[in-house]
Design a protein around this motif. Structure first.
Motif, PDB file in Angstrom:
ATOM      1  N   GLY A  75     -17.850  -6.034   7.516  1.00 22.62           N
ATOM      2  CA  GLY A  75     -17.526  -4.646   7.225  1.00 22.62           C
ATOM      3  C   GLY A  75     -16.064  -4.393   7.535  1.00 22.62           C
ATOM      4  N   VAL A  76     -15.419  -3.597   6.690  1.00 17.52           N
ATOM      5  CA  VAL A  76     -13.994  -3.295   6.827  1.00 17.52           C
ATOM      6  C   VAL A  76     -13.804  -1.798   6.632  1.00 17.52           C
ATOM      7  CG1 VAL A  76     -11.699  -3.688   5.840  1.00 17.52           C
ATOM      8  CG2 VAL A  76     -13.367  -5.546   5.871  1.00 17.52           C
ATOM      9  N   GLU A  77     -13.070  -1.160   7.531  1.00 16.30           N
ATOM     10  CA  GLU A  77     -12.755   0.254   7.359  1.00 16.30           C
ATOM     11  C   GLU A  77     -11.553   0.386   6.431  1.00 16.30           C
ATOM     12  OE1 GLU A  77     -11.442   4.121   9.975  1.00 16.30           O
ATOM     13  OE2 GLU A  77     -12.885   2.724  10.864  1.00 16.30           O
ATOM     14  N   LEU A  78     -11.705   1.212   5.413  1.00 19.68           N
ATOM     15  CA  LEU A  78     -10.613   1.481   4.470  1.00 19.68           C
ATOM     16  C   LEU A  78     -10.270   2.957   4.509  1.00 19.68           C
ATOM     17  CD1 LEU A  78     -11.772  -0.603   1.350  1.00 19.68           C
ATOM     18  CD2 LEU A  78     -10.227  -1.309   3.187  1.00 19.68           C
ATOM     19  N   THR A  79      -8.975   3.245   4.615  1.00 21.38           N
ATOM     20  CA  THR A  79      -8.459   4.616   4.575  1.00 21.38           C
ATOM     21  C   THR A  79      -7.181   4.611   3.745  1.00 21.38           C
ATOM     22  OG1 THR A  79      -7.021   4.385   6.512  1.00 21.38           O
ATOM     23  CG2 THR A  79      -9.311   5.060   6.934  1.00 21.38           C
ATOM     24  N   PRO A  80      -6.763   5.772   3.252  1.00 19.29           N
ATOM     25  CA  PRO A  80      -5.518   5.801   2.475  1.00 19.29           C
ATOM     26  C   PRO A  80      -4.301   5.366   3.289  1.00 19.29           C
ATOM     27  CG  PRO A  80      -6.751   7.838   2.178  1.00 19.29           C
ATOM     28  CD  PRO A  80      -7.435   7.066   3.266  1.00 19.29           C
ATOM     29  N   THR A  81      -4.249   5.716   4.550  1.00 16.95           N
ATOM     30  CA  THR A  81      -3.066   5.417   5.354  1.00 16.95           C
ATOM     31  C   THR A  81      -3.045   3.992   5.888  1.00 16.95           C
ATOM     32  OG1 THR A  81      -4.155   6.349   7.289  1.00 16.95           O
ATOM     33  CG2 THR A  81      -2.705   7.824   6.017  1.00 16.95           C
ATOM     34  N   ALA A  82      -4.170   3.287   5.833  1.00 14.68           N
ATOM     35  CA  ALA A  82      -4.206   1.896   6.304  1.00 14.68           C
ATOM     36  C   ALA A  82      -3.527   0.956   5.316  1.00 14.68           C
ATOM     37  CB  ALA A  82      -5.643   1.447   6.541  1.00 14.68           C
ATOM     38  N   PHE A  83      -3.345   1.399   4.072  1.00 14.66           N
ATOM     39  CA  PHE A  83      -2.687   0.596   3.042  1.00 14.66           C
ATOM     40  C   PHE A  83      -3.306  -0.792   2.922  1.00 14.66           C
ATOM     41  CE2 PHE A  83       0.691   3.750   3.319  1.00 14.66           C
ATOM     42  CZ  PHE A  83       0.919   3.948   1.974  1.00 14.66           C
ATOM     43  N   ARG A  84      -4.643  -0.806   2.797  1.00 12.28           N
ATOM     44  CA  ARG A  84      -5.306  -2.082   2.548  1.00 12.28           C
ATOM     45  C   ARG A  84      -6.488  -1.889   1.623  1.00 12.28           C
ATOM     46  NH1 ARG A  84      -7.952  -3.749   8.339  1.00 12.28           N
ATOM     47  NH2 ARG A  84      -9.287  -1.946   8.530  1.00 12.28           N
ATOM     48  N   MET A  85      -6.884  -3.006   0.997  1.00 12.04           N
ATOM     49  CA  MET A  85      -7.983  -3.020   0.034  1.00 12.04           C
ATOM     50  C   MET A  85      -8.923  -4.157   0.414  1.00 12.04           C
ATOM     51  SD  MET A  85      -5.749  -2.587  -3.486  1.00 12.04           S
ATOM     52  CE  MET A  85      -4.954  -4.179  -3.301  1.00 12.04           C
ATOM     53  N   LEU A  86     -10.120  -4.128  -0.168  1.00  6.96           N
ATOM     54  CA  LEU A  86     -11.069  -5.224   0.019  1.00  6.96           C
ATOM     55  C   LEU A  86     -11.312  -5.874  -1.334  1.00  6.96           C
ATOM     56  CD1 LEU A  86     -12.960  -6.827   1.891  1.00  6.96           C
ATOM     57  CD2 LEU A  86     -14.742  -5.139   1.345  1.00  6.96           C
ATOM     58  N   TYR A  87     -11.091  -7.186  -1.390  1.00  9.42           N
ATOM     59  CA  TYR A  87     -11.363  -7.982  -2.586  1.00  9.42           C
ATOM     60  C   TYR A  87     -12.757  -8.574  -2.415  1.00  9.42           C
ATOM     61  CZ  TYR A  87     -11.124 -11.713  -6.039  1.00  9.42           C
ATOM     62  OH  TYR A  87     -11.389 -12.549  -7.092  1.00  9.42           O
ATOM     63  N   VAL A  88     -13.674  -8.173  -3.307  1.00  7.91           N
ATOM     64  CA  VAL A  88     -15.075  -8.601  -3.255  1.00  7.91           C
ATOM     65  C   VAL A  88     -15.297  -9.637  -4.353  1.00  7.91           C
ATOM     66  CG1 VAL A  88     -17.474  -7.824  -3.346  1.00  7.91           C
ATOM     67  CG2 VAL A  88     -15.677  -6.245  -2.526  1.00  7.91           C
ATOM     68  N   PRO A  89     -15.549 -10.891  -3.989  1.00  4.87           N
ATOM     69  CA  PRO A  89     -15.756 -11.919  -5.013  1.00  4.87           C
ATOM     70  C   PRO A  89     -17.087 -11.750  -5.741  1.00  4.87           C
ATOM     71  CG  PRO A  89     -15.449 -12.899  -2.821  1.00  4.87           C
ATOM     72  CD  PRO A  89     -15.603 -11.429  -2.645  1.00  4.87           C
ATOM     73  N   LEU A 128      -1.364  -3.741   1.521  1.00 10.52           N
ATOM     74  CA  LEU A 128      -0.273  -3.297   0.658  1.00 10.52           C
ATOM     75  C   LEU A 128       0.999  -3.237   1.490  1.00 10.52           C
ATOM     76  CD1 LEU A 128      -2.105  -0.434  -1.256  1.00 10.52           C
ATOM     77  CD2 LEU A 128      -1.967  -2.854  -1.823  1.00 10.52           C
ATOM     78  N   GLU A 129       2.118  -3.460   0.844  1.00 10.99           N
ATOM     79  CA  GLU A 129       3.399  -3.426   1.541  1.00 10.99           C
ATOM     80  C   GLU A 129       4.189  -2.217   1.037  1.00 10.99           C
ATOM     81  OE1 GLU A 129       4.708  -7.768   2.640  1.00 10.99           O
ATOM     82  OE2 GLU A 129       4.253  -7.670   0.496  1.00 10.99           O
ATOM     83  N   PRO A 130       4.032  -1.079   1.734  1.00 14.48           N
ATOM     84  CA  PRO A 130       4.688   0.135   1.246  1.00 14.48           C
ATOM     85  C   PRO A 130       6.206   0.102   1.441  1.00 14.48           C
ATOM     86  CG  PRO A 130       3.541   0.576   3.306  1.00 14.48           C
ATOM     87  CD  PRO A 130       3.225  -0.844   2.924  1.00 14.48           C
ATOM     88  N   PHE A 131       6.872   0.677   0.478  1.00 14.94           N
ATOM     89  CA  PHE A 131       8.309   0.927   0.556  1.00 14.94           C
ATOM     90  C   PHE A 131       8.469   2.415   0.849  1.00 14.94           C
ATOM     91  CE2 PHE A 131      11.997   2.699  -1.640  1.00 14.94           C
ATOM     92  CZ  PHE A 131      13.014   2.017  -1.007  1.00 14.94           C
ATOM     93  N   SER A 132       9.228   2.746   1.857  1.00 15.76           N
ATOM     94  CA  SER A 132       9.403   4.148   2.245  1.00 15.76           C
ATOM     95  C   SER A 132      10.845   4.585   2.041  1.00 15.76           C
ATOM     96  CB  SER A 132       9.043   4.342   3.724  1.00 15.76           C
ATOM     97  OG  SER A 132       7.708   3.992   3.961  1.00 15.76           O
ATOM     98  N   ASP A 133      10.990   5.824   1.594  1.00 18.94           N
ATOM     99  CA  ASP A 133      12.301   6.470   1.543  1.00 18.94           C
ATOM    100  C   ASP A 133      12.089   7.967   1.737  1.00 18.94           C
ATOM    101  OD1 ASP A 133      11.548   7.534  -0.948  1.00 18.94           O
ATOM    102  OD2 ASP A 133      12.802   6.167  -2.104  1.00 18.94           O
ATOM    103  N   GLU A 134      13.116   8.754   1.473  1.00 15.32           N
ATOM    104  CA  GLU A 134      13.037  10.205   1.723  1.00 15.32           C
ATOM    105  C   GLU A 134      11.969  10.893   0.871  1.00 15.32           C
ATOM    106  OE1 GLU A 134      15.933   9.370  -1.480  1.00 15.32           O
ATOM    107  OE2 GLU A 134      15.752   8.608   0.556  1.00 15.32           O
ATOM    108  N   ARG A 135      11.528  10.282  -0.201  1.00 17.36           N
ATOM    109  CA  ARG A 135      10.502  10.875  -1.070  1.00 17.36           C
ATOM    110  C   ARG A 135       9.095  10.622  -0.578  1.00 17.36           C
ATOM    111  NH1 ARG A 135      12.134   7.592  -6.179  1.00 17.36           N
ATOM    112  NH2 ARG A 135      12.319   6.106  -4.485  1.00 17.36           N
ATOM    113  N   GLY A 136       8.922   9.569   0.241  1.00 15.90           N
ATOM    114  CA  GLY A 136       7.596   9.191   0.696  1.00 15.90           C
ATOM    115  C   GLY A 136       7.438   7.687   0.633  1.00 15.90           C
ATOM    116  N   GLN A 137       6.309   7.227   0.082  1.00 13.33           N
ATOM    117  CA  GLN A 137       6.036   5.795   0.043  1.00 13.33           C
ATOM    118  C   GLN A 137       5.604   5.348  -1.346  1.00 13.33           C
ATOM    119  OE1 GLN A 137       3.101   5.534   3.222  1.00 13.33           O
ATOM    120  NE2 GLN A 137       4.625   4.478   4.466  1.00 13.33           N
ATOM    121  N   PHE A 138       5.822   4.065  -1.605  1.00 10.51           N
ATOM    122  CA  PHE A 138       5.401   3.425  -2.844  1.00 10.51           C
ATOM    123  C   PHE A 138       4.865   2.042  -2.480  1.00 10.51           C
ATOM    124  CE2 PHE A 138       6.250   0.182  -5.998  1.00 10.51           C
ATOM    125  CZ  PHE A 138       5.652   0.716  -7.130  1.00 10.51           C
ATOM    126  N   ALA A 139       3.768   1.644  -3.123  1.00  5.10           N
ATOM    127  CA  ALA A 139       3.236   0.297  -2.939  1.00  5.10           C
ATOM    128  C   ALA A 139       2.477  -0.116  -4.194  1.00  5.10           C
ATOM    129  CB  ALA A 139       2.313   0.229  -1.728  1.00  5.10           C
TER     130      ALA A 139
END
Length: 179
Positions: free
Chosen positions: A100-114, A16-27
């Motif tokens: 295997g892939v580690e996923l966390t909220p702060t890593a801003f990534r997902m796994l696409y499983v076909p 994910l490509e987060p956008f950050s500003d004074e409120r936090g982040q959006f992606a």
């Protein structure tokens, strides 16, 4: 979103490509047009939430038979998981291989499983929540799995298993699984 194909053809880690500003982040975590540009299916049937109270819990390794195969888009929104996929597509050049892939909220990534992949994960923290989108509704008669500890796969789970359902612990070994 940045799509990075894994060693298993058709499976992607999506950053994910987060956008950050004074409120936090959006992606954005889903965009039909971006998935279509990658040549990936864009039909979604349901969204699921998995809440897991104990570190070391394993869920999986699940898949559904044709014509009810599922595509999954996995994202950890609280805690951490080690997300594992196994190619169970007969004739695939990566048949019976896993990643295997580690996923966390702060890593801003997902796994696409076909479709055609067995999927499971292990929680790396207590109180872990996973949200995921699925392309087909769950069909109990099509539900299958392979054993999480199959010696042929030799999945390197990061933690000892603290919890697993009776069903997940008793899925057949890979050589006996339905394809």
């Amino acid at each position: 979103m940045i799509f990075r194909e894994t060693a298993l053809k058709g499976a992607y880690v999506i950053e994910l490509e987060p956008f950050s500003d004074e409120r936090g982040q959006f992606a954005r975590s889903w965009c039909r047009e971006e998935f279509a540009r990658q040549g990936l299916p864009t039909e979604l049937a349901q969204g699921n939430v998995s809440i897991n109270t104990t570190r070391g819990t394993i869920r999986g390794m699940h898949y559904q038979l044709e014509p009810h195969e599922e595509i999954k888009l996995m994202r950890c929104v609280h805690g951490a998981i080690y997300d594992v996929i196994v190619d169970v597509r007969p004739g695939s050049p990566t048949f019976h291989q896993w990643i295997g892939v580690e996923l966390t909220p702060t890593a801003f990534r997902m796994l696409y499983v076909p479709a055609g992949f067995a999927h499971g994960f292990q929680t790396l923290a207590d109180d872990t929540e996973v949200n995921y989108l699925v392309s087909a509704p769950y069909m109990p008669n099509a539900a299958r799995g392979v054993r999480y500890n199959d010696p042929r796969l030799a999945i390197d789970w990061p933690l000892p298993v603290s919890r697993i359902s009776k069903q997940d612990a008793s899925w057949p070994l890979l050589e006996m699984a339905d394809a």
